[in-house]
Design a protein around this motif. Sequence first.
Motif, mmCIF file in Angstrom:
data_model
loop_
_atom_site.group_PDB
_atom_site.id
_atom_site.type_symbol
_atom_site.label_atom_id
_atom_site.label_comp_id
_atom_site.label_asym_id
_atom_site.label_seq_id
_atom_site.Cartn_x
_atom_site.Cartn_y
_atom_site.Cartn_z
ATOM 1 N N SER A 368 0.849 -1.190 0.000
ATOM 2 C CA SER A 368 0.000 0.000 0.000
ATOM 3 C C SER A 368 0.883 1.237 0.000
ATOM 4 O O SER A 368 2.078 1.176 0.294
ATOM 5 N N SER A 369 0.256 2.355 -0.310
ATOM 6 C CA SER A 369 1.002 3.602 -0.389
ATOM 7 C C SER A 369 1.459 4.058 0.995
ATOM 8 O O SER A 369 0.678 4.046 1.946
ATOM 9 N N PRO A 370 2.706 4.505 1.121
ATOM 10 C CA PRO A 370 3.162 5.041 2.415
ATOM 11 C C PRO A 370 2.462 6.346 2.791
ATOM 12 O O PRO A 370 2.521 6.760 3.939
ATOM 13 N N LEU A 371 1.782 6.971 1.827
ATOM 14 C CA LEU A 371 1.064 8.211 2.113
ATOM 15 C C LEU A 371 -0.363 7.968 2.602
ATOM 16 O O LEU A 371 -1.016 8.907 3.064
ATOM 17 N N LEU A 372 -0.841 6.712 2.503
ATOM 18 C CA LEU A 372 -2.258 6.444 2.756
ATOM 19 C C LEU A 372 -2.463 5.447 3.891
ATOM 20 O O LEU A 372 -3.381 4.629 3.859
ATOM 21 N N THR A 373 -1.613 5.543 4.881
ATOM 22 C CA THR A 373 -1.706 4.594 5.995
ATOM 23 C C THR A 373 -2.981 4.780 6.814
ATOM 24 O O THR A 373 -3.399 3.876 7.544
ATOM 25 N N ASP A 374 -3.631 5.948 6.704
ATOM 26 C CA ASP A 374 -4.849 6.205 7.476
ATOM 27 C C ASP A 374 -6.092 5.565 6.859
ATOM 28 O O ASP A 374 -7.170 5.631 7.449
ATOM 29 N N LEU A 375 -5.954 4.955 5.691
ATOM 30 C CA LEU A 375 -7.130 4.433 5.002
ATOM 31 C C LEU A 375 -7.429 2.969 5.321
ATOM 32 O O LEU A 375 -8.252 2.338 4.648
ATOM 33 N N GLY A 376 -6.782 2.432 6.314
ATOM 34 C CA GLY A 376 -7.159 1.129 6.860
ATOM 35 C C GLY A 376 -7.247 0.034 5.821
ATOM 36 O O GLY A 376 -6.293 -0.255 5.111
ATOM 37 N N ASN A 377 -8.445 -0.573 5.714
ATOM 38 C CA ASN A 377 -8.607 -1.777 4.904
ATOM 39 C C ASN A 377 -8.957 -1.480 3.449
ATOM 40 O O ASN A 377 -9.448 -2.356 2.745
ATOM 41 N N ILE A 378 -8.724 -0.267 2.967
ATOM 42 C CA ILE A 378 -9.161 0.094 1.621
ATOM 43 C C ILE A 378 -8.485 -0.755 0.550
ATOM 44 O O ILE A 378 -9.016 -0.912 -0.552
ATOM 45 N N ASN A 379 -7.341 -1.357 0.859
ATOM 46 C CA ASN A 379 -6.643 -2.194 -0.120
ATOM 47 C C ASN A 379 -7.037 -3.665 -0.036
ATOM 48 O O ASN A 379 -6.438 -4.496 -0.711
ATOM 49 N N THR A 380 -8.027 -4.006 0.767
ATOM 50 C CA THR A 380 -8.435 -5.397 0.924
ATOM 51 C C THR A 380 -9.736 -5.670 0.182
ATOM 52 O O THR A 380 -10.470 -4.761 -0.206
ATOM 53 N N SER A 594 -20.107 9.681 8.076
ATOM 54 C CA SER A 594 -19.034 8.777 8.517
ATOM 55 C C SER A 594 -18.795 7.749 7.420
ATOM 56 O O SER A 594 -19.658 6.907 7.154
ATOM 57 N N ILE A 595 -17.652 7.798 6.775
ATOM 58 C CA ILE A 595 -17.352 6.798 5.742
ATOM 59 C C ILE A 595 -16.284 5.815 6.200
ATOM 60 O O ILE A 595 -15.953 4.884 5.475
ATOM 61 N N TYR A 596 -15.778 6.022 7.435
ATOM 62 C CA TYR A 596 -14.823 5.088 8.031
ATOM 63 C C TYR A 596 -15.234 4.788 9.462
ATOM 64 O O TYR A 596 -15.794 5.631 10.154
ATOM 65 N N ASP A 599 -10.900 2.010 10.978
ATOM 66 C CA ASP A 599 -10.101 1.608 9.819
ATOM 67 C C ASP A 599 -10.848 0.748 8.809
ATOM 68 O O ASP A 599 -10.236 0.121 7.949
ATOM 69 N N ARG A 600 -12.163 0.686 8.911
ATOM 70 C CA ARG A 600 -12.961 -0.041 7.920
ATOM 71 C C ARG A 600 -13.736 0.969 7.082
ATOM 72 O O ARG A 600 -14.458 1.811 7.627
ATOM 73 N N ILE A 601 -13.605 0.872 5.766
ATOM 74 C CA ILE A 601 -14.357 1.770 4.904
ATOM 75 C C ILE A 601 -15.807 1.279 4.830
ATOM 76 O O ILE A 601 -16.076 0.081 4.705
ATOM 77 N N LEU A 602 -16.746 2.204 4.948
ATOM 78 C CA LEU A 602 -18.155 1.851 5.070
ATOM 79 C C LEU A 602 -18.918 1.970 3.759
ATOM 80 O O LEU A 602 -20.073 1.528 3.689
ATOM 81 N N PHE A 603 -18.304 2.560 2.730
ATOM 82 C CA PHE A 603 -18.989 2.763 1.458
ATOM 83 C C PHE A 603 -18.161 2.190 0.312
ATOM 84 O O PHE A 603 -16.928 2.294 0.311
ATOM 85 N N LEU A 604 -18.848 1.621 -0.669
ATOM 86 C CA LEU A 604 -18.211 1.164 -1.892
ATOM 87 C C LEU A 604 -18.156 2.287 -2.917
ATOM 88 O O LEU A 604 -17.184 2.445 -3.656
ATOM 89 N N ASP A 605 -19.219 3.070 -2.977
ATOM 90 C CA ASP A 605 -19.319 4.189 -3.906
ATOM 91 C C ASP A 605 -20.163 5.256 -3.241
ATOM 92 O O ASP A 605 -20.326 5.241 -2.012
ATOM 93 N N ASP A 606 -20.736 6.157 -4.009
ATOM 94 C CA ASP A 606 -21.453 7.266 -3.381
ATOM 95 C C ASP A 606 -22.836 6.887 -2.883
ATOM 96 O O ASP A 606 -23.521 7.715 -2.275
ATOM 97 N N ASN A 607 -23.267 5.625 -3.077
ATOM 98 C CA ASN A 607 -24.616 5.275 -2.623
ATOM 99 C C ASN A 607 -24.782 3.858 -2.108
ATOM 100 O O ASN A 607 -25.880 3.499 -1.688
ATOM 101 N N HIS A 608 -23.738 3.020 -2.147
ATOM 102 C CA HIS A 608 -23.822 1.654 -1.611
ATOM 103 C C HIS A 608 -22.888 1.505 -0.412
ATOM 104 O O HIS A 608 -21.712 1.897 -0.490
ATOM 105 N N VAL A 609 -23.392 0.912 0.660
ATOM 106 C CA VAL A 609 -22.524 0.591 1.786
ATOM 107 C C VAL A 609 -21.814 -0.725 1.513
ATOM 108 O O VAL A 609 -22.319 -1.590 0.795
ATOM 109 N N THR A 610 -20.625 -0.871 2.079
ATOM 110 C CA THR A 610 -19.928 -2.154 2.054
ATOM 111 C C THR A 610 -20.543 -3.070 3.112
ATOM 112 O O THR A 610 -21.398 -2.659 3.899
ATOM 113 N N SER A 611 -20.073 -4.313 3.144
ATOM 114 C CA SER A 611 -20.541 -5.219 4.197
ATOM 115 C C SER A 611 -20.184 -4.674 5.577
ATOM 116 O O SER A 611 -20.963 -4.808 6.530
ATOM 117 N N ALA A 612 -19.016 -4.037 5.682
ATOM 118 C CA ALA A 612 -18.647 -3.402 6.956
ATOM 119 C C ALA A 612 -19.624 -2.289 7.283
ATOM 120 O O ALA A 612 -20.026 -2.115 8.442
#
Length: 636
Positions: A368-380, A594-596, A599-612
Amino acid sequence: MTHKALSYRPEIDGMRTLAVLAVMVFHLNHAWLQGGFLGVDVFFVISGYLITAIIGGQMQEGTFSFPGFWKRRIRRLYPALIVVVAAAMLVGTFILVQPERGELPRQALAAIFSFQNIYLWDTTSGYWGTSAENILLLHTWSLSLEEQFYLIFPLILFPLMRWGRRWTLPAMAGLFLASFAWCVYATPEWRNASFYLLPARMWELLCGSLLALYHLRKGGGRSSNVFAPWLQLAGVALIGGSFLLIANDERFPGHLPLFPCAGALLILAFGNASGPVSRLLSLKPVVYVGKISYSLYLWHWVVIVSARYISLEANTGWILLTTFLLAMASYHWVETPFRYGLKRQRLVLPLAGGAVAACALPILMLPSSPLLTDLGNINTKAARDVGRKFEAKKAMRKGDAGVWVNEDDKIDIYVMGSSHARVWCPAIADYASEHGLSMVSTSVSSTGILALDGRSNAWGPPDGLELHRQRIGRLQKERPTLVFIAGRWSVETRTSPEFFKIMTDQIRMISQYAGHVIVLGEVPGVAMPPVYHRAFHKFVVASALSDELDHVHPLEMALEANERVRKEIEAMHLPNVIYIDPAGAFLDKEGYLSIYDEDRILFLDDNHVTSAGAHFGFKRILEEPFDRCLKASWTK
């Protein structure tokens, strides 16, 4: 017209300027020039014309050789391409998240080895798909298509001109017609293949080839006459009208590129130095932009995508300035030296390959990017899990009730609605399993509970109406304990002027066959600038790098639609129907979304939530109502 007689025509560089600027404006903002993407089609015609004029002229003179031709093409195209690919790999290390991060090295290889169009056709949802805005090397598809044409076209033209010269023009006209017919025929069924692949786009390059072959036959480079200025004006009108009036829709490509291609042909065929079009296109600043147009095309998309990853406030002026500076440097320090003056050119490709490999190492080594460590599980994979295994379309087409959890004779939880119902199924399924309850999902993407109206399912599957009737029939037969309904109400409310009457009639009918009904409002979607409308993860990265991740605004139209739906349902006064607004789960005290969460992202896009996001929201607003409605079933 021999090869030597093919004199430089500055208006052709002027045409390149029109084409590249149209593409750049379109990519900066589709709304500014909805047909600007057709600049690529103008490039195709120019390329077909020039390549055929050069090859044909050399064949007439007896100086043509396949190795020499392909070597010149490599010197002309690859040095600047390799520099841009290497730069994209390096930048991508710091700004990309999955899946684009993992795909970039493969896309880089596809660009360098000229099969990017094939790779993107095979691995993405298309040039207009939701992932396209995040692909740093998306634009190189057209270069791969041209290079494929350069590979096979001489193999077709050489034997014709050597052993059947009189048949050359008719044979190429036949190939043109076959390709055009295939493009028109294939577009409705195989649109992405028609867009990306050479068989359906070759006719555009052959437009220029046919004109060049005609000029070779008559021994002149242009067809000037008293009407030439007017015909060139007609060409400009066709190109400009195409840029303004043709939009991306299901009809493209089909026959639509014929209009800008015809315009390009008129300008090429009736060039006249005394005409206003030729004079305008031959102005020195216009010609210069045309000369650097290849580098402009290569750099513009990489700069646009990168800038919008880096900052939410990416300034158009800075994007343009950066693009032009990079293109000018590329033209003067890379394109021109490699094309005309560089010695020891055999070392070019090995050195360039090593440079690309070196730039690929960081992205391959860093997960993952060293600049984006705050984005948690976004790469999973979890960041892209939206309960797709609960999509009921296939199961229902086979005659099954839907997608089951703990199948039983009695249905405890019956999920109905579109993908906006399906995304809640992972949390509902876990709840059902925890309490030993049965659940079935009848969620069908783009098919909400209003499908019986017919008009409301225009964007859904062709059998959406029948699938909805099927799930209503199952509901009436099984009489479940709880029916859960969710939809994208901000969209559905606009599908019919009688929406609320249809909605209340549907809910009233459903309530007669269920112990309880829970209607969930639309998740308060993510308000994003228009340039991010197909690039949610890019928006998330830009928000993080702009330190705005905690200040994301909800979509006002979703909040407004929810309020109207709430009023309509409460006015029905049905004791077994509950309306729940999800805003309480996702909006903080200041009204930000709240989109996080941990460290779990809560949205897939601008209108669907993820399973988290579904589990996050379920615990806050749905678990207690589910408990009340299903309490009697827990004793099973």
